[in-house]
Design an enzyme around this catalytic site. Structure first.
Site, PDB file in Angstrom:
ATOM      1  N   SER A 131       0.833  -1.197   0.000  1.00  0.00           N
ATOM      2  CA  SER A 131       0.000   0.000   0.000  1.00  0.00           C
ATOM      3  C   SER A 131       0.878   1.260   0.000  1.00  0.00           C
ATOM      4  O   SER A 131       1.629   1.482  -0.947  1.00  0.00           O
ATOM      5  CB  SER A 131      -0.966  -0.036   1.197  1.00  0.00           C
ATOM      6  OG  SER A 131      -1.998   0.904   1.048  1.00  0.00           O
ATOM      7  N   GLU A 171      -2.602  -2.806  -7.590  1.00  0.00           N
ATOM      8  CA  GLU A 171      -3.789  -3.053  -6.766  1.00  0.00           C
ATOM      9  C   GLU A 171      -4.233  -1.706  -6.217  1.00  0.00           C
ATOM     10  O   GLU A 171      -3.479  -0.735  -6.243  1.00  0.00           O
ATOM     11  CB  GLU A 171      -3.468  -4.031  -5.635  1.00  0.00           C
ATOM     12  CG  GLU A 171      -2.409  -3.559  -4.641  1.00  0.00           C
ATOM     13  CD  GLU A 171      -2.923  -2.685  -3.511  1.00  0.00           C
ATOM     14  OE1 GLU A 171      -4.114  -2.807  -3.154  1.00  0.00           O
ATOM     15  OE2 GLU A 171      -2.137  -1.867  -3.007  1.00  0.00           O
ATOM     16  N   HIS A 178      -5.326  -5.277  -0.915  1.00  0.00           N
ATOM     17  CA  HIS A 178      -6.204  -5.063   0.239  1.00  0.00           C
ATOM     18  C   HIS A 178      -7.308  -6.117   0.261  1.00  0.00           C
ATOM     19  O   HIS A 178      -8.502  -5.811   0.149  1.00  0.00           O
ATOM     20  CB  HIS A 178      -6.793  -3.657   0.199  1.00  0.00           C
ATOM     21  CG  HIS A 178      -5.778  -2.578   0.417  1.00  0.00           C
ATOM     22  ND1 HIS A 178      -4.954  -2.121  -0.596  1.00  0.00           N
ATOM     23  CD2 HIS A 178      -5.446  -1.874   1.518  1.00  0.00           C
ATOM     24  CE1 HIS A 178      -4.157  -1.171  -0.113  1.00  0.00           C
ATOM     25  NE2 HIS A 178      -4.442  -1.005   1.162  1.00  0.00           N
TER      26      HIS A 178
END
Length: 304
Positions: free
Chosen positions: A109, A208, A278
Site C-alpha cells: 500500500s 492493486e 487489500h
C-alpha cells in the site's frame, strides 16, 4: 538485483510506522507470529507516537526508519501499517549503509514509496501484509512472508477469469519471464515524474488499489499510459481492486474494464484475480526478482 540476507532463527526484526499512527497493543498478533517463527522484535519510536493522523511528525518517522536501516543487528524492517505519509519522509533518508548491508523491507500500500525508491537502488523488497490486521489474513498470506524471509521455495497459483481469457485469445502465451515491480496504483501514480518513479520497461507490472472512484482508476491508468509505463511490459498483473466507488451518474465500466481499455493497444497478457493487495489472501511478492509466469489450463502460476 541484490537479494537481502536470509534470516535465521534468533534474528531481530524492527517494526516501525512510516505513515499512520497505531497503538502498541495493536501489534500483539504480529509479535506472536514473529515469536512463533523464532524471531525477535524491536519496536521503533514511531509505535505509539502521534501527530494528527501520523505516527509522529516526518522528522521522527524518518529518524526511526533511518536508525533501523543503519543498525547491523536489525535483519529486516516490517512496516506496522500504511495509510499515507511515507512520501513525506522518503527524501530525508540516507540509504548508504543499507546499500552495503541490504535487509528486507516489508509492507504494501503506502509502502509502495519504499518499494519504488529501493528498486531504483537495485535491491529487492518484500511486498506483503503489514503488521496491522495480519491475524485476519489467510494462513497462506502469513506463511508467504515467512517463506521469503527464510529463503524457502515459494510460488503463487491463482485462477484465471473471463477478463484474462477475453484479452488473451489472440496471444496464446504460456510462459513469461521478467522482473516484477509495482504496488499500489494510487501511489505509483503519485510518484510519476519523481526520482522514486520506477522504470517498467520490459518488466512485469503488478497493481492493486482500495477505496477509489472508478473515474480515478481511469485517470491513473491514463497517467501511467502517457508516462510510457504500460508501453513495453512483459505482463500486467492485477490484484485486489477493493471497495471501488461510482458516482450518481455511472462511469459505465468496472475496474477490470477500465484497465483493459487502457492497455488494449499493447500486445502483452493481463492477469486479474491475483491474490495480493487489500484482500484477505494478501500473499507476498518479491519485488525486483526475476520471476516466471506460467499459464496452465485454468491456473496461472508465478514462480519466484
Amino acid at each position: 538485483m541484490i537479494t537481502p540476507n536470509t534470516l535465521q532463527k534468533g534474528d531481530t526484526i524492527a517494526i516501525v510506522s512510516t505513515a499512520r499512527k497505531l497503538k502498541k497493543k495493536e501489534l500483539q498478533p504480529a509479535l506472536k507470529i514473529l515469536e512463533s517463527w523464532g524471531l525477535k522484535a524491536v519496536l521503533g519510536k514511531t509505535i505509539g507516537a502521534e501527530e494528527n493522523q501520523f505516527a509522529g511528525n516526518e522528522k521522527l518517522r524518518a529518524e526511526d526508519f533511518q536508525q533501523m536501516l543503519d543498525n547491523p543487528y536489525i535483519k529486516a524492517i516490517w512496516c506496522a501499517r500504511g495509510g499515507y505519509g511515507t512520501v513525506k519522509m522518503i527524501d530525508m533518508l540516507d540509504f548508504s549503509a543499507f546499500q552495503k548491508n541490504p535487509k528486507w523491507i516489508i509492507g504494501y500500500s503506502d509502502v509502495t514509496v519504499l518499494h519504488s525508491y529501493i528498486h531504483n537502488l537495485g535491491i529487492e523488497t518484500l511486498h506483503a501484509q503489514m503488521c496491522l490486521d495480519i491475524e485476519n489474513k489467510t494462513e497462506a498470506a502469513r506463511e508467504s512472508i515467512r517463506k521469503v524471509l527464510f529463503e524457502q521455495e515459494y510460488s503463487i497459483a491463482f485462477n484465471v477469469n473471463t477478463y484474462n481469457k477475453t484479452f488473451q485469445q489472440k496471444q496464446q502465451l504460456s510462459s513469461i519471464q521478467g522482473k516484477i515491480v509495482g504496488g499500489n496504483l494510487s501511489v505509483l501514480y503519485s510518484l510519476c515524474g519523481s526520482n522514486s518513479a520506477i522504470n517498467t520497461d520490459g518488466k512485469i507490472l503488478f497493481i492493486e488499489d482500495l477505496d477509489e472512484y472508478l473515474y480515478h482508476i481511469d485517470r491513473m491508468m491514463m497517467n501511467l499510459k502517457r508516462n510510457g509505463m504500460l508501453a513495453n511490459l512483459k505482463a500486467l498483473i492485477i490484484g485486489g481492486m477493493t471497495d471501488m466507488h461510482d458516482n450518481a451518474i455511472p462511469f459505465g465500466k468496472n475496474a477490470e474494464e477500465i484497465i483493459l481499455e487502457a492497455v488494449k493497444d499493447y500486445n502483452f497478457p493481463v492477469y486479474f484475480n491475483f491474490p495480493a493487495g487489500h484482500i484477505k489472501d494478501n500473499q507476498a511478492m518479491i519485488f525486483g526478482r526475476e520471476v516466471k509466469l506460467n499459464s496452465e489450463n485454468d491456473k496461472v502460476i508465478l514462480n519466484f
